[in-house]
Design a protein around this motif. Structure first.
Motif, mmCIF file in Angstrom:
data_model
loop_
_atom_site.group_PDB
_atom_site.id
_atom_site.type_symbol
_atom_site.label_atom_id
_atom_site.label_comp_id
_atom_site.label_asym_id
_atom_site.label_seq_id
_atom_site.Cartn_x
_atom_site.Cartn_y
_atom_site.Cartn_z
ATOM 1 N N ALA A 107 0.830 -1.206 0.000
ATOM 2 C CA ALA A 107 0.000 0.000 0.000
ATOM 3 C C ALA A 107 0.863 1.254 0.000
ATOM 4 O O ALA A 107 0.586 2.221 -0.728
ATOM 5 N N THR A 108 1.926 1.237 0.790
ATOM 6 C CA THR A 108 2.840 2.392 0.841
ATOM 7 C C THR A 108 3.487 2.622 -0.520
ATOM 8 O O THR A 108 3.574 3.761 -0.993
ATOM 9 N N ALA A 109 3.926 1.536 -1.154
ATOM 10 C CA ALA A 109 4.563 1.651 -2.467
ATOM 11 C C ALA A 109 3.588 2.183 -3.511
ATOM 12 O O ALA A 109 3.944 3.014 -4.350
ATOM 13 N N ALA A 110 2.344 1.714 -3.451
ATOM 14 C CA ALA A 110 1.338 2.153 -4.429
ATOM 15 C C ALA A 110 1.064 3.647 -4.292
ATOM 16 O O ALA A 110 0.932 4.357 -5.297
ATOM 17 N N ARG A 111 1.016 4.142 -3.076
ATOM 18 C CA ARG A 111 0.701 5.558 -2.859
ATOM 19 C C ARG A 111 1.833 6.474 -3.334
ATOM 20 O O ARG A 111 1.615 7.664 -3.557
ATOM 21 N N GLN A 112 3.007 5.929 -3.495
ATOM 22 C CA GLN A 112 4.148 6.732 -3.926
ATOM 23 C C GLN A 112 4.312 6.759 -5.446
ATOM 24 O O GLN A 112 5.174 7.468 -5.962
ATOM 25 N N GLU A 113 3.499 5.984 -6.158
ATOM 26 C CA GLU A 113 3.628 5.909 -7.606
ATOM 27 C C GLU A 113 2.977 7.105 -8.288
ATOM 28 O O GLU A 113 2.057 7.726 -7.748
ATOM 29 N N ALA A 114 3.488 7.391 -9.467
ATOM 30 C CA ALA A 114 2.890 8.453 -10.274
ATOM 31 C C ALA A 114 1.574 7.935 -10.850
ATOM 32 O O ALA A 114 1.295 6.733 -10.827
ATOM 33 N N GLY A 115 0.759 8.846 -11.380
ATOM 34 C CA GLY A 115 -0.513 8.439 -11.956
ATOM 35 C C GLY A 115 -1.667 8.905 -11.100
ATOM 36 O O GLY A 115 -1.487 9.419 -9.997
ATOM 37 N N ASP A 116 -2.877 8.680 -11.605
ATOM 38 C CA ASP A 116 -4.052 9.121 -10.861
ATOM 39 C C ASP A 116 -4.418 8.120 -9.768
ATOM 40 O O ASP A 116 -3.787 7.063 -9.611
ATOM 41 N N ARG A 137 -1.110 -6.140 -6.227
ATOM 42 C CA ARG A 137 -0.137 -6.657 -5.258
ATOM 43 C C ARG A 137 -0.843 -7.392 -4.120
ATOM 44 O O ARG A 137 -0.367 -8.424 -3.646
ATOM 45 N N TYR A 138 -1.961 -6.842 -3.698
ATOM 46 C CA TYR A 138 -2.750 -7.463 -2.628
ATOM 47 C C TYR A 138 -3.118 -8.896 -3.023
ATOM 48 O O TYR A 138 -2.924 -9.844 -2.241
ATOM 49 N N ALA A 139 -3.649 -9.050 -4.219
ATOM 50 C CA ALA A 139 -4.075 -10.377 -4.668
ATOM 51 C C ALA A 139 -2.902 -11.342 -4.750
ATOM 52 O O ALA A 139 -3.008 -12.508 -4.345
ATOM 53 N N ARG A 140 -1.770 -10.872 -5.257
ATOM 54 C CA ARG A 140 -0.608 -11.767 -5.379
ATOM 55 C C ARG A 140 -0.092 -12.184 -4.010
ATOM 56 O O ARG A 140 0.269 -13.346 -3.797
ATOM 57 N N TYR A 154 -5.169 4.492 -10.840
ATOM 58 C CA TYR A 154 -3.971 3.723 -11.180
ATOM 59 C C TYR A 154 -3.297 3.208 -9.904
ATOM 60 O O TYR A 154 -2.922 2.039 -9.818
ATOM 61 N N ARG A 155 -3.144 4.095 -8.913
ATOM 62 C CA ARG A 155 -2.487 3.688 -7.672
ATOM 63 C C ARG A 155 -3.304 2.632 -6.932
ATOM 64 O O ARG A 155 -2.751 1.673 -6.371
ATOM 65 N N LEU A 156 -4.628 2.794 -6.944
ATOM 66 C CA LEU A 156 -5.496 1.801 -6.312
ATOM 67 C C LEU A 156 -5.343 0.444 -6.983
ATOM 68 O O LEU A 156 -5.201 -0.588 -6.309
ATOM 69 N N ILE A 157 -5.362 0.433 -8.295
ATOM 70 C CA ILE A 157 -5.251 -0.836 -9.019
ATOM 71 C C ILE A 157 -3.884 -1.474 -8.799
ATOM 72 O O ILE A 157 -3.774 -2.702 -8.662
ATOM 73 N N ARG A 164 -8.883 2.091 2.156
ATOM 74 C CA ARG A 164 -9.897 3.156 2.131
ATOM 75 C C ARG A 164 -9.276 4.473 1.653
ATOM 76 O O ARG A 164 -9.887 5.217 0.881
ATOM 77 N N GLY A 165 -8.059 4.750 2.112
ATOM 78 C CA GLY A 165 -7.390 5.978 1.708
ATOM 79 C C GLY A 165 -7.149 6.038 0.215
ATOM 80 O O GLY A 165 -7.356 7.086 -0.428
ATOM 81 N N LEU A 166 -6.726 4.929 -0.365
ATOM 82 C CA LEU A 166 -6.494 4.877 -1.817
ATOM 83 C C LEU A 166 -7.806 5.073 -2.583
ATOM 84 O O LEU A 166 -7.838 5.743 -3.620
ATOM 85 N N ILE A 167 -8.874 4.483 -2.077
ATOM 86 C CA ILE A 167 -10.193 4.646 -2.715
ATOM 87 C C ILE A 167 -10.626 6.114 -2.646
ATOM 88 O O ILE A 167 -11.078 6.685 -3.643
ATOM 89 N N GLU A 168 -10.466 6.706 -1.481
ATOM 90 C CA GLU A 168 -10.879 8.106 -1.304
ATOM 91 C C GLU A 168 -10.081 9.054 -2.193
ATOM 92 O O GLU A 168 -10.620 10.020 -2.738
ATOM 93 N N GLU A 169 -8.801 8.777 -2.368
ATOM 94 C CA GLU A 169 -7.973 9.610 -3.246
ATOM 95 C C GLU A 169 -8.430 9.493 -4.695
ATOM 96 O O GLU A 169 -8.444 10.488 -5.442
ATOM 97 N N ALA A 170 -8.817 8.287 -5.086
ATOM 98 C CA ALA A 170 -9.286 8.089 -6.460
ATOM 99 C C ALA A 170 -10.640 8.767 -6.685
ATOM 100 O O ALA A 170 -10.896 9.317 -7.764
ATOM 101 N N VAL A 171 -11.492 8.731 -5.675
ATOM 102 C CA VAL A 171 -12.775 9.432 -5.770
ATOM 103 C C VAL A 171 -12.515 10.943 -5.872
ATOM 104 O O VAL A 171 -13.123 11.647 -6.684
ATOM 105 N N ALA A 172 -11.596 11.429 -5.060
ATOM 106 C CA ALA A 172 -11.328 12.862 -5.001
ATOM 107 C C ALA A 172 -10.820 13.413 -6.326
ATOM 108 O O ALA A 172 -11.153 14.540 -6.707
ATOM 109 N N ASP A 173 -9.994 12.622 -7.037
ATOM 110 C CA ASP A 173 -9.474 13.148 -8.311
ATOM 111 C C ASP A 173 -10.361 12.778 -9.502
ATOM 112 O O ASP A 173 -10.040 13.076 -10.646
ATOM 113 N N GLY A 174 -11.491 12.119 -9.222
ATOM 114 C CA GLY A 174 -12.451 11.811 -10.273
ATOM 115 C C GLY A 174 -12.112 10.622 -11.141
ATOM 116 O O GLY A 174 -12.798 10.346 -12.126
#
Length: 205
Positions: free
Chosen positions: A82-91, A102-105, A94-97, A143-153
């Protein structure tokens, strides 16, 4: 005249101890996943490594600690993902996915699988608070990743709590049905599942 010491340095001893402890945990987690915690004894784990149960006690206090260490390793992998995903570029989407893949793997690997197959009632009362705290940390990160994705549309407005429960619930199941010897790799399964699940998060026209 200088000579190489035949004795191991403190660093070498520490590295060897860590490697042996890791080997015990890996052997144990595979047995827990295959047989179940109660049906696995430390004698079984020791026998699989060609050592005595007494040797295991040099590295871990008891079977409950072995289990706690196994699930902790899996939970820490998810937190790191989760920490690594939040540091990635993209909307946000993208970070949520990226995190969901990684979660599934992780939940199809040994320590991640152990999280899903271990109900907290199996752990001792002393171990349960740490288990719950780490699981809550992962839930809040999702939840934080979901909320960030909602926030940026980049995804549709959703209740982050319910969406997190739905996504995690679906992605936990491969830990029970995935066959490591099957035709589909964990990577393939992760991509397919996440693709299906995130269709419902597409922004509405």
């Amino acid at each position: 005249m200088s000579s190489v010491s035949p004795f191991r340095s403190p660093a070498q001893k520490a590295e060897e101890r860590t490697a042996k402890r890791d080997a015990v945990l890996r052997a144990a987690v595979r047995m827990f996943n295959e047989r179940g915690f109660h049906a696995t004894s430390l004698d079984d784990v020791a026998a699989s490594l060609g050592i005595s149960k007494r040797t295991i006690y040099h590295y871990l206090a008891n079977k409950d600690q072995v289990l706690l260490e196994c699930v902790t390793l899996g939970l820490e992998q998810l937190i790191e993902a989760a920490t690594a995903a939040r540091q990635e570029a993209g909307d946000g989407r993208y970070r949520l996915i990226r995190f969901l893949h990684r979660y599934a793997r992780i939940t199809m690997d040994d320590f991640g699988r152990c999280i899903i197959r271990t109900g907290e009632e199996i752990l001792s009362p002393e171990s349960r608070p740490r288990f719950r705290a780490l699981k809550r940390e992962i839930d809040m990160a999702l939840r934080g990743l979901i909320e960030e994705a909602v926030a940026d549309g980049s995804i549709a407005p959703v209740d982050s709590r319910m969406a997190a429960f739905a996504l995690a619930g679906a992605l936990n199941w491969p830990a029970r049905w995935h066959d490591p010897k099957g035709s589909l790799s964990p990577e393939t399964i992760a991509v397919m599942l996440v693709d299906i699940l995130t269709k419902g998060l597409d922004p509405r026209a």
